[in-house]
Motif scaffolding. Structure first.
Motif: not given
Length: 420
Positions: A263-267, A327-330, A389-398
């Motif tokens: 669960d990449i978003p949770q990580i 895995i990197m955060n924003n 590759a990007p990890v969703s969700p994407i907010s304002d293009g980020v």
């Protein structure tokens, strides 16, 4: 003493000082041998009858040597003569050759100065069997590799162009050579009147060997030369369109697989995060000061996370195709990693920035995938491609974050070649 004579003595002394200064300012010269292999090493006769050796690999060696404070003098010569000269310290070095146990005993090897892509080329109207009649250029890197790997060579010839003619006449079943050498032959000779099939064999890293006498007298040169190579090779290690297509297919499969396990978003949401960019830079400086031989408390914390342990186990299960995963955060800082990296902050690197550029342009998911050029990774002694590759969700293009996989370029293409 006559005033005119005094003036002449002073001028002579000044001239001597000036000549000495100019002489001291000239960089030392590195005397090297190589062999003819377009488009990598070629000789071109200049005015005055002197030969200038040029081409991608020759230019890379010249570039790295120049940036290390040395000029180069390069001559084209047969391989046996070059090895004889290197053994007797008659030259400073010899390139571009495959790793050699013989030379490793008498010389020091650089990091790779070139990367060739070797294929068996066969006629399209003939099956490629397990025991083909193989043709190869006599004395070439390809011949040495075949012999070292217990292949039977059917014919050795003096030039690559002869191999193309032998294929056309069905005198051999397969010719082993670099992809670009074959492409150059077909362009030079026009349509050979047959369809050729390619069978990937290996990426062949080629090296500069420096003689013992030179490395003993200049122990600092090799380290400086190696540090300059990646920048000097930039642009020479691009994936072909076909290779990029294959890497993209493989990447989609790998990303889908790891996303089903983690669960990449949770990580990312539960991973460590700095309060400010100043804190990021502070942590990154401490991280870089210790890595790769040591680790900070933050690095140990990330490595001990369940997500990092799963990434590591998954990477190991990929049979050498995947060299690392992170895995990197924003913010571009690490939330999980399969192994210790040299940097904590990845936000200034192409693997992060290119994905952000794509999402800001409205691309999503696998459409925003970034595939890097091939790059030599000194820490693993492999040629690597990174895909991110990007990890969703994407907010304002980020995006919420970025998933990055390092792929062993050779193992990746070999794995794809084996697929039915």
């Amino acid at each position: 003493m006559d005033a005119a004579l005094i003036m002449k003595i002073r001028l002579a002394g000044l001239l001597t000082v000036m000549v000495s200064a100019v002489s001291q300012a000239q960089p030392p010269a590195l005397n090297l041998y190589t062999f003819e292999s377009p488009p990598y090493q070629m000789a071109n006769q200049e005015k005055g009858g002197a030969n200038r050796v040029y081409g991608e690999t020759a230019d890379t060696v010249v570039c790295a040597a120049n940036r290390s404070g040395w000029e180069t003098r390069i001559r084209i010569t047969p391989q046996n003569r070059a090895i004889h000269a290197l053994e007797r310290n008659m030259i400073d070095g010899y390139f571009a050759i495959d790793p050699s146990a013989e030379l490793d005993n008498i010389a020091k090897r650089s990091d790779p100065v070139a990367l060739e892509k070797w294929y068996f080329f066969t006629r399209g109207d003939q099956p490629f069997t397990d025991t083909p009649r193989i043709g190869v250029v006599d004395g070439s890197n390809e011949e040495a590799w075949l012999e070292a790997n217990d292949y039977s060579v059917f014919l050795s010839v003096t030039s690559a162009s002869q191999l193309l003619a032998l294929l056309k006449r069905a005198r051999i079943d397969a010719a082993l050579m670099d992809e670009r050498v074959m492409n150059g032959l077909r362009l030079e000779n026009g349509d050979p009147g047959m369809v050729l099939e390619r069978h990937f064999v290996r990426y062949a890293p080629l090296y500069l060997y420096l003689g013992e006498s030179f490395t003993s007298s200049h122990p600092e040169f090799l380290g400086n030369f190696n540090r300059m190579l990646n920048s000097c090779m930039a642009g020479h290690l691009a994936l072909s369109d076909e290779e990029e297509h294959l890497i993209r297919m493989l990447s989609e499969r790998l990303i889908s697989n790891i996303s089903s396990i983690l669960d990449i978003p949770q990580i990312i949401a539960s991973g460590p995060r700095q309060e400010s960019f100043t804190d990021v830079m502070t942590q990154d400086s401490m991280w870089q000061a210790l890595a790769p031989s040591g680790s900070t408390q933050l690095a140990d914390q990330i490595l001990d996370l369940a997500g990092s342990r799963t990434l590591h186990d998954w990477k190991v299960a990929q049979d050498g195709v995947v060299t690392e995963a992170m895995i990197m955060n924003n913010m571009g800082t690490l939330a999980a990693m399969s192994r210790l990296t040299t940097d904590y902050w990845q936000g200034d690197e192409a693997k992060f920035q290119k994905v952000l550029d794509a999402t800001r342009q409205g691309l999503r998911g696998i459409d925003a995938l970034y595939i890097s050029p091939i790059r030599y990774d000194a820490s693993t002694s492999r040629f690597q491609v990174t895909v991110s590759a990007p990890v969703s969700p994407i907010s304002d293009g980020v995006p919420l974050g970025v998933l990055m996989l390092g792929l062993d370029a050779e193992e990746a293409l070999r794995a794809l070649e084996r697929r039915p």
